[in-house]
Design an enzyme around this catalytic site. Structure first.
Site, PDB file in Angstrom:
ATOM      1  N   SER A 135       0.826  -1.209   0.000  1.00 43.73           N
ATOM      2  CA  SER A 135       0.000   0.000   0.000  1.00 43.73           C
ATOM      3  C   SER A 135       0.860   1.258   0.000  1.00 43.73           C
ATOM      4  CB  SER A 135      -0.894   0.004   1.241  1.00 43.73           C
ATOM      5  OG  SER A 135      -1.505   1.263   1.428  1.00 43.73           O
ATOM      6  N   TYR A 194      -2.723  -0.269   9.853  1.00 44.87           N
ATOM      7  CA  TYR A 194      -2.848  -0.812   8.487  1.00 44.87           C
ATOM      8  C   TYR A 194      -1.532  -0.644   7.740  1.00 44.87           C
ATOM      9  CZ  TYR A 194      -4.102  -1.138   3.569  1.00 44.87           C
ATOM     10  OH  TYR A 194      -4.128  -1.468   2.248  1.00 44.87           O
TER      11      TYR A 194
END
Length: 331
Positions: A139, A164
């Protein structure tokens, strides 16, 4: 010779589109998803239905043409081993993960379970079954606060600001270890903001479209002073496919995959207004914890590796997205 690939998170937004791309290229696809309730599982079921899979209670394995689907979780290592025995495959595209920056602040354990333990099980599966290539989702959030613009893979990216992001950075480190120790070929893709038909309902495009057709206001965080590298899902999926098929001449590489140019949030909202023919009331508010002001990809490394060039501009992408939104939700 039959080509077989294992795609995790196949009922997810990117996983669903990726499965279609591999099928179109003649692959036999084996998929897994746990259909969790992070957002409405019915959308995930409807994506699977597009692939010919209709999930019922008490069944684990489903078959439709060149697709085999397993209802299960990556934390279940025994299930993964059974899948490899029953439906062997040469490569893995790992797209299953607990998503969401803000959700990770409130529910950190979920990210350890799904994104760390689940990914470890995928690496072990690849090791045991001598898998030729693993492509996995990272990501843009790994860049955190300190990286310069545009984000480049050369950046150290050591200051993540959400669980995350930390879990995705951990995935990259774990991949490096397994590539080094066991010679597994791994390619990590740092996704930037992906949008398009069948998108996630917790993401901005879906929230904005819903507000447009419902006549509801939206919160515009950081007073609209945010820019994102919005990338249409078809471009992302083409990148995934080409990386997977590329000659596997390195053990572990990480690539940015995005549009390569930032779009201001207010301009993105304006494009949705134009495509939907509706004005959206905007409530300006402060930035959320964990949010980064600008995410903007340097995609030169991926471009040189697989000739990656995003084709869909923001106007065309939003037009396709709104067309799907109207056909699916019938607002």
């Amino acid at each position: 010779m039959e080509k077989r690939v294992f795609i995790t998170g196949i009922a997810g937004f990117i996983g669903f589109h990726t499965a279609k791309r591999f099928q179109e290229a003649g692959y036999t696809v084996v998929g897994i998803d746990n259909l969790n309730a992070y957002y409405d599982p019915q959308l995930k079921r409807d994506r699977l239905a597009q692939l010919g899979i209709y999930v019922s209670e008490g069944q684990e394995r489903y078959q439709s043409g060149s697709l085999t689907f397993y209802l299960g979780d990556l934390q279940d290592a025994a299930l993964l081993n059974r899948i490899a025995e029953q439906d062997s495959f040469e490569g893995i595209v790992n797209l299953a993960a607990q998503a969401g920056v803000r959700y990770s602040i409130e529910n950190p354990q979920t990210y350890i379970d799904s994104n760390i333990t689940g990914f470890l099980n995928i690496l072990e599966l690849a090791k045991k079954n001598k898998v030729e290539h693993v492509v996995y989702a990272s990501s843009s959030s790994v860049y955190g606060l300190d990286a310069k613009q545009p984000f480049s893979e050369k950046e150290a990216s050591n200051k993540q600001i959400s669980m995350y992001a930390a879990s995705k950075k951990a995935n990259e480190s774990m991949a490096e270890v397994y590539a080094h120790l066991f010679g597994i070929r791994l390619s990590g893709l740092r996704f930037f903001t992906v949008y398009g038909p069948w998108g996630r309902p917790d993401m901005a495009p879906m929230l904005f479209a819903k507000a447009a057709f419902a006549g509801e206001p939206i919160k515009v965080f950081n007073y609209g002073n945010q820019s994102r590298d919005f990338t249409f899902v078809d471009d992302i999926v083409e990148g995934i496919f080409r990386v997977y098929e590329k000659d596997r001449d390195t053990h572990h590489e990480v690539y940015n995959i995005g549009n390569g140019s930032p779009v201001n949030l207010l301009r993105f909202i304006e494009t949705i207004e134009e495509a939907s023919g509706r004005k959206i009331e905007k409530q300006m508010t402060e930035a959320q914890p964990g949010d980064v002001t600008v995410t903007y990809a340097d995609i030169s490394k991926l471009a040189s590796h697989i000739d990656f060039r995003p084709r869909i501009d923001i106007e065309e992408g939003i037009r396709q997205f709104i067309t799907w939104y109207v056909s699916y939700f019938k607002p």
